[in-house]
Write a protein that holds these residues in place. Sequence first.
Motif, PDB file in Angstrom:
ATOM      1  N   LYS A   1      -3.746   6.027   1.315  1.00 21.94           N
ATOM      2  CA  LYS A   1      -2.806   5.057   1.888  1.00 21.94           C
ATOM      3  C   LYS A   1      -2.954   4.996   3.405  1.00 21.94           C
ATOM      4  N   THR A   2      -2.994   6.166   4.039  1.00 23.20           N
ATOM      5  CA  THR A   2      -3.131   6.238   5.493  1.00 23.20           C
ATOM      6  C   THR A   2      -4.435   5.600   5.945  1.00 23.20           C
ATOM      7  N   LYS A   3      -5.500   5.866   5.216  1.00 26.90           N
ATOM      8  CA  LYS A   3      -6.814   5.304   5.560  1.00 26.90           C
ATOM      9  C   LYS A   3      -6.770   3.779   5.556  1.00 26.90           C
ATOM     10  N   TYR A   4      -6.233   3.202   4.493  1.00 24.80           N
ATOM     11  CA  TYR A   4      -6.217   1.736   4.388  1.00 24.80           C
ATOM     12  C   TYR A   4      -5.239   1.094   5.366  1.00 24.80           C
ATOM     13  N   VAL A   5      -4.096   1.705   5.577  1.00 25.50           N
ATOM     14  CA  VAL A   5      -3.140   1.157   6.549  1.00 25.50           C
ATOM     15  C   VAL A   5      -3.754   1.176   7.944  1.00 25.50           C
ATOM     16  N   THR A   6      -4.432   2.252   8.288  1.00 26.79           N
ATOM     17  CA  THR A   6      -5.094   2.348   9.593  1.00 26.79           C
ATOM     18  C   THR A   6      -6.186   1.296   9.725  1.00 26.79           C
ATOM     19  N   LEU A   7      -7.001   1.125   8.690  1.00 26.91           N
ATOM     20  CA  LEU A   7      -8.056   0.102   8.720  1.00 26.91           C
ATOM     21  C   LEU A   7      -7.470  -1.299   8.904  1.00 26.91           C
ATOM     22  N   ILE A   8      -6.384  -1.566   8.222  1.00 25.60           N
ATOM     23  CA  ILE A   8      -5.763  -2.895   8.305  1.00 25.60           C
ATOM     24  C   ILE A   8      -5.152  -3.125   9.683  1.00 25.60           C
ATOM     25  N   LYS A   9      -4.520  -2.112  10.233  1.00 20.72           N
ATOM     26  CA  LYS A   9      -3.916  -2.262  11.560  1.00 20.72           C
ATOM     27  C   LYS A   9      -4.977  -2.384  12.654  1.00 20.72           C
ATOM     28  N   GLU A  10      -6.107  -1.693  12.501  1.00 20.42           N
ATOM     29  CA  GLU A  10      -7.167  -1.759  13.505  1.00 20.42           C
ATOM     30  C   GLU A  10      -7.894  -3.099  13.485  1.00 20.42           C
TER      31      GLU A  10
ATOM     32  N   ILE B   1       0.839  -1.202   0.000  1.00 22.56           N
ATOM     33  CA  ILE B   1       0.000   0.000   0.000  1.00 22.56           C
ATOM     34  C   ILE B   1       0.875   1.253   0.000  1.00 22.56           C
ATOM     35  N   ASN B   2       1.901   1.268   0.822  1.00 19.96           N
ATOM     36  CA  ASN B   2       2.779   2.439   0.910  1.00 19.96           C
ATOM     37  C   ASN B   2       3.598   2.665  -0.357  1.00 19.96           C
ATOM     38  N   LYS B   3       3.849   1.611  -1.150  1.00 20.31           N
ATOM     39  CA  LYS B   3       4.612   1.740  -2.390  1.00 20.31           C
ATOM     40  C   LYS B   3       3.763   2.250  -3.556  1.00 20.31           C
ATOM     41  N   SER B   4       2.472   2.256  -3.391  1.00 21.30           N
ATOM     42  CA  SER B   4       1.572   2.611  -4.478  1.00 21.30           C
ATOM     43  C   SER B   4       1.869   4.006  -5.011  1.00 21.30           C
ATOM     44  N   GLU B   5       1.917   4.097  -6.339  1.00 20.25           N
ATOM     45  CA  GLU B   5       2.167   5.387  -6.995  1.00 20.25           C
ATOM     46  C   GLU B   5       0.867   6.090  -7.369  1.00 20.25           C
ATOM     47  N   HIS B   6      -0.216   5.342  -7.477  1.00 22.40           N
ATOM     48  CA  HIS B   6      -1.488   5.905  -7.935  1.00 22.40           C
ATOM     49  C   HIS B   6      -2.393   6.345  -6.787  1.00 22.40           C
ATOM     50  N   ALA B   7      -2.094   5.943  -5.583  1.00 21.26           N
ATOM     51  CA  ALA B   7      -2.944   6.278  -4.441  1.00 21.26           C
ATOM     52  C   ALA B   7      -2.418   7.537  -3.753  1.00 21.26           C
ATOM     53  N   SER B   8      -3.337   8.321  -3.251  1.00 19.36           N
ATOM     54  CA  SER B   8      -2.945   9.520  -2.503  1.00 19.36           C
ATOM     55  C   SER B   8      -2.468   9.116  -1.107  1.00 19.36           C
ATOM     56  N   GLU B   9      -1.761  10.013  -0.470  1.00 21.76           N
ATOM     57  CA  GLU B   9      -1.268   9.734   0.886  1.00 21.76           C
ATOM     58  C   GLU B   9      -2.432   9.535   1.854  1.00 21.76           C
ATOM     59  N   GLN B  10      -3.490  10.294   1.654  1.00 20.40           N
ATOM     60  CA  GLN B  10      -4.671  10.153   2.514  1.00 20.40           C
ATOM     61  C   GLN B  10      -5.295   8.766   2.360  1.00 20.40           C
TER      62      GLN B  10
ATOM     63  N   GLU C   1      -7.294   1.678  -6.186  1.00 13.31           N
ATOM     64  CA  GLU C   1      -6.055   2.110  -6.829  1.00 13.31           C
ATOM     65  C   GLU C   1      -6.162   1.942  -8.341  1.00 13.31           C
ATOM     66  N   ARG C   2      -6.709   0.822  -8.761  1.00 15.21           N
ATOM     67  CA  ARG C   2      -6.869   0.546 -10.181  1.00 15.21           C
ATOM     68  C   ARG C   2      -7.807   1.570 -10.822  1.00 15.21           C
ATOM     69  N   ARG C   3      -8.893   1.882 -10.116  1.00 15.22           N
ATOM     70  CA  ARG C   3      -9.858   2.868 -10.630  1.00 15.22           C
ATOM     71  C   ARG C   3      -9.192   4.233 -10.773  1.00 15.22           C
ATOM     72  N   ARG C   4      -8.373   4.616  -9.794  1.00 10.36           N
ATOM     73  CA  ARG C   4      -7.700   5.924  -9.831  1.00 10.36           C
ATOM     74  C   ARG C   4      -6.603   5.968 -10.884  1.00 10.36           C
ATOM     75  N   SER C   5      -6.002   4.844 -11.203  1.00 10.39           N
ATOM     76  CA  SER C   5      -4.914   4.835 -12.186  1.00 10.39           C
ATOM     77  C   SER C   5      -5.448   5.089 -13.587  1.00 10.39           C
ATOM     78  N   TYR C   6      -6.733   4.845 -13.814  1.00 11.79           N
ATOM     79  CA  TYR C   6      -7.328   5.103 -15.127  1.00 11.79           C
ATOM     80  C   TYR C   6      -7.693   6.563 -15.318  1.00 11.79           C
ATOM     81  N   TYR C   7      -7.738   7.345 -14.252  1.00 12.74           N
ATOM     82  CA  TYR C   7      -8.111   8.758 -14.377  1.00 12.74           C
ATOM     83  C   TYR C   7      -6.925   9.644 -14.522  1.00 12.74           C
TER      84      TYR C   7
END
Length: 144
Positions: free
Chosen positions: A113-122, A102-111, A138-144
């Motif tokens: 990434k933080t949201k998903y990492v927090t959800l996974i850790k919780e 998740i942190n390596k993703s180039e297409h996802a915003s920092e917000q 991420e895939r949906r955002r990479s097409y835009y």
Amino acid sequence: MNFNPFAEMPAFVQKEMEKLNEKISPFMKKASRYALFSFPLIVFSIMNLVILIFAVPYDENMWITVGIYAVLGAVGMALSKESKIRRKEIEKMSMDYIIERINKSEHASEQMKTKYVTLIKEKPITALAQFTAFLQEERRRSYY
């Protein structure tokens, strides 16, 4: 029949799950072997101990046999405990891989990434579902 739990997922999700599986499969094999051998050892030793103690008349040499079955049971329990420890390591490795990906993703915003990492850790139990949702977003955002 060949069973693939990822067959119904999109190809890009399958690819990520296969990478995760490649990383943890050697550890899964070892943990599975430990669990496979532990259960029969425990059951065999308990059954024989019960038979020896309650059904067989007392004999001076009986304690040697009881000791052998007790050792077999202890080995089985140790293998069971080791299997549980290995499974926890596998869960940690999976979580680390998912968070790293998740942190390596180039297409996802920092917000995002933080949201998903927090959800996974919780809620680590839902880590794969959250990871799949992340990959789809991420895939949906990479097409835009």
